[in-house]
Design a protein around this motif. Structure first.
Motif, PDB file in Angstrom:
ATOM      1  N   ALA A 195      48.970  41.326  40.271  1.00 27.60           N
ATOM      2  CA  ALA A 195      49.195  39.921  40.600  1.00 27.60           C
ATOM      3  C   ALA A 195      48.318  39.008  39.752  1.00 27.60           C
ATOM      4  CB  ALA A 195      48.924  39.688  42.086  1.00 27.60           C
ATOM      5  N   THR A 196      47.105  39.469  39.440  1.00 29.99           N
ATOM      6  CA  THR A 196      46.188  38.655  38.647  1.00 29.99           C
ATOM      7  C   THR A 196      46.725  38.432  37.239  1.00 29.99           C
ATOM      8  OG1 THR A 196      44.329  39.536  39.924  1.00 29.99           O
ATOM      9  CG2 THR A 196      43.798  38.435  37.860  1.00 29.99           C
ATOM     10  N   THR A 197      47.459  39.400  36.699  1.00 31.41           N
ATOM     11  CA  THR A 197      48.003  39.228  35.344  1.00 31.41           C
ATOM     12  C   THR A 197      49.048  38.122  35.289  1.00 31.41           C
ATOM     13  OG1 THR A 197      49.761  40.888  35.635  1.00 31.41           O
ATOM     14  CG2 THR A 197      47.629  41.668  34.803  1.00 31.41           C
TER      15      THR A 197
ATOM     16  N   LEU B 233      36.818  35.672  39.344  1.00 37.17           N
ATOM     17  CA  LEU B 233      35.927  36.492  38.523  1.00 37.17           C
ATOM     18  C   LEU B 233      36.690  37.636  37.862  1.00 37.17           C
ATOM     19  CD1 LEU B 233      32.779  36.654  40.842  1.00 37.17           C
ATOM     20  CD2 LEU B 233      33.196  35.140  38.884  1.00 37.17           C
ATOM     21  N   LEU B 234      37.620  38.216  38.592  1.00 39.49           N
ATOM     22  CA  LEU B 234      38.439  39.284  38.020  1.00 39.49           C
ATOM     23  C   LEU B 234      39.235  38.764  36.826  1.00 39.49           C
ATOM     24  CD1 LEU B 234      39.592  42.156  38.112  1.00 39.49           C
ATOM     25  CD2 LEU B 234      41.291  41.330  39.763  1.00 39.49           C
ATOM     26  N   GLU B 235      39.757  37.568  36.951  1.00 38.96           N
ATOM     27  CA  GLU B 235      40.514  36.971  35.848  1.00 38.96           C
ATOM     28  C   GLU B 235      39.644  36.810  34.608  1.00 38.96           C
ATOM     29  OE1 GLU B 235      43.392  33.367  36.152  1.00 38.96           O
ATOM     30  OE2 GLU B 235      41.452  32.564  35.505  1.00 38.96           O
TER      31      GLU B 235
ATOM     32  N   LEU C  22      48.490  44.282  29.243  1.00 40.67           N
ATOM     33  CA  LEU C  22      49.931  44.330  29.498  1.00 40.67           C
ATOM     34  C   LEU C  22      50.359  45.622  30.184  1.00 40.67           C
ATOM     35  CD1 LEU C  22      52.765  43.043  29.011  1.00 40.67           C
ATOM     36  CD2 LEU C  22      52.820  44.308  26.851  1.00 40.67           C
ATOM     37  N   VAL C  23      49.800  46.751  29.747  1.00 43.25           N
ATOM     38  CA  VAL C  23      50.306  48.056  30.180  1.00 43.25           C
ATOM     39  C   VAL C  23      49.451  48.700  31.271  1.00 43.25           C
ATOM     40  CG1 VAL C  23      50.883  50.394  29.419  1.00 43.25           C
ATOM     41  CG2 VAL C  23      51.345  48.438  27.916  1.00 43.25           C
ATOM     42  N   THR C  24      48.128  48.675  31.102  1.00 43.50           N
ATOM     43  CA  THR C  24      47.247  49.444  31.986  1.00 43.50           C
ATOM     44  C   THR C  24      46.846  48.687  33.244  1.00 43.50           C
ATOM     45  OG1 THR C  24      46.358  50.560  30.030  1.00 43.50           O
ATOM     46  CG2 THR C  24      45.114  50.778  32.079  1.00 43.50           C
ATOM     47  N   VAL C  25      46.452  47.438  33.090  1.00 44.55           N
ATOM     48  CA  VAL C  25      45.938  46.664  34.224  1.00 44.55           C
ATOM     49  C   VAL C  25      46.914  46.610  35.400  1.00 44.55           C
ATOM     50  CG1 VAL C  25      45.302  44.330  34.970  1.00 44.55           C
ATOM     51  CG2 VAL C  25      44.290  45.303  32.898  1.00 44.55           C
ATOM     52  N   PRO C  26      48.210  46.361  35.185  1.00 45.50           N
ATOM     53  CA  PRO C  26      49.124  46.292  36.341  1.00 45.50           C
ATOM     54  C   PRO C  26      49.231  47.595  37.131  1.00 45.50           C
ATOM     55  CG  PRO C  26      50.114  45.271  34.414  1.00 45.50           C
ATOM     56  CD  PRO C  26      48.896  45.995  33.936  1.00 45.50           C
TER      57      PRO C  26
END
Length: 227
Positions: free
Chosen positions: A40-42, A14-16, A28-32
């Motif tokens: 890890a999801t990225t 669901l997060l994906e 690319l920048v904020t989520v990690p």
């Protein structure tokens, strides 16, 4: 945070589905930076497709190519239909605002695909005007897996790192481009070298990536232009 929201964000699938809808720069920048789980999801195939790091082989081969939106923003001379690009054009890119970040050998931009589905074949045409005489030569260059911006940059920029040279890139596969979806040539790199008294700028060394690798292409013989 409500329990239902926590449960959704704690479920990788669901997060994906949520993250894939974010703007590319945020993904690319904020989520990690949010958490190790989000980072890890990225790395899942779906998000790597969205980030243009992994070729999406599930797209129909007849699909019109989608240009990498982040690269269009950061490297406009390579994606936007403009007049011939000179060293001055290259040195006016966003790279100029943060040269150290772009030059880094491990910079992520170099690994990004230029399009989805991935481009693989580049036609190269070099036109030379010397003492009022016009000659041309051609080459084809193939990247077997997928064309990434680092390789395209390393291919194109050296041609204008000399006086009186410029280039333009023509993308194929879009409606009305005269080539058509499904062509085995994804883009054409046109190089123009004009012998004149006007001296054009050279590309400053700060615009040379520390990961730069020379791209070898085999041209045919010089000859008169067609027609």
């Amino acid at each position: 945070m409500a329990a239902a929201q926590e449960e959704v964000l704690a479920t990788p699938e669901l997060l994906e589905l949520i993250l894939v809808e974010l703007p590319m720069r945020d993904l690319l920048v904020t989520v990690p930076l949010v958490s190790t789980t989000w980072q890890a999801t990225t790395r899942t195939p779906a998000l790597q497709h969205a980030l243009f790091f992994l070729p999406n082989l599930n797209l129909p081969s007849s699909s019109a190519p989608v240009k990498n939106p982040l690269l269009v923003e950061l490297f406009p001379p390579f994606f936007i239909d403009v007049d011939y690009v000179t060293a001055v054009t290259i040195m006016a890119m966003p790279w100029a605002r943060a040269p150290a970040a772009f030059k880094r050998k491990e910079a992520s931009w170099r690994h990004m695909l230029v399009t989805q589905p991935p481009a693989r074949t580049v036609a190269v045409t070099e036109l030379r005007v010397q003492w009022a005489r016009i000659s041309v030569r051609h080459a084809r260059w193939n990247e077997p897996t997928a064309l990434r911006i680092g390789k395209l940059y390393d291919l194109a920029v050296p041609f204008i790192d000399r006086v009186r040279s410029s280039f333009r890139i023509r993308w194929h596969g879009a409606p009305g481009d005269g080539v058509g979806v499904g062509s085995d040539t994804n883009l054409t790199l046109d190089i123009r070298y004009i012998e004149s008294h006007k001296q054009l700028s050279r590309v400053d060394k700060q615009f040379e990536s520390d990961a730069n690798q020379a791209v070898d292409i085999e041209f045919g013989e010089w000859g008169p232009p067609p027609g």
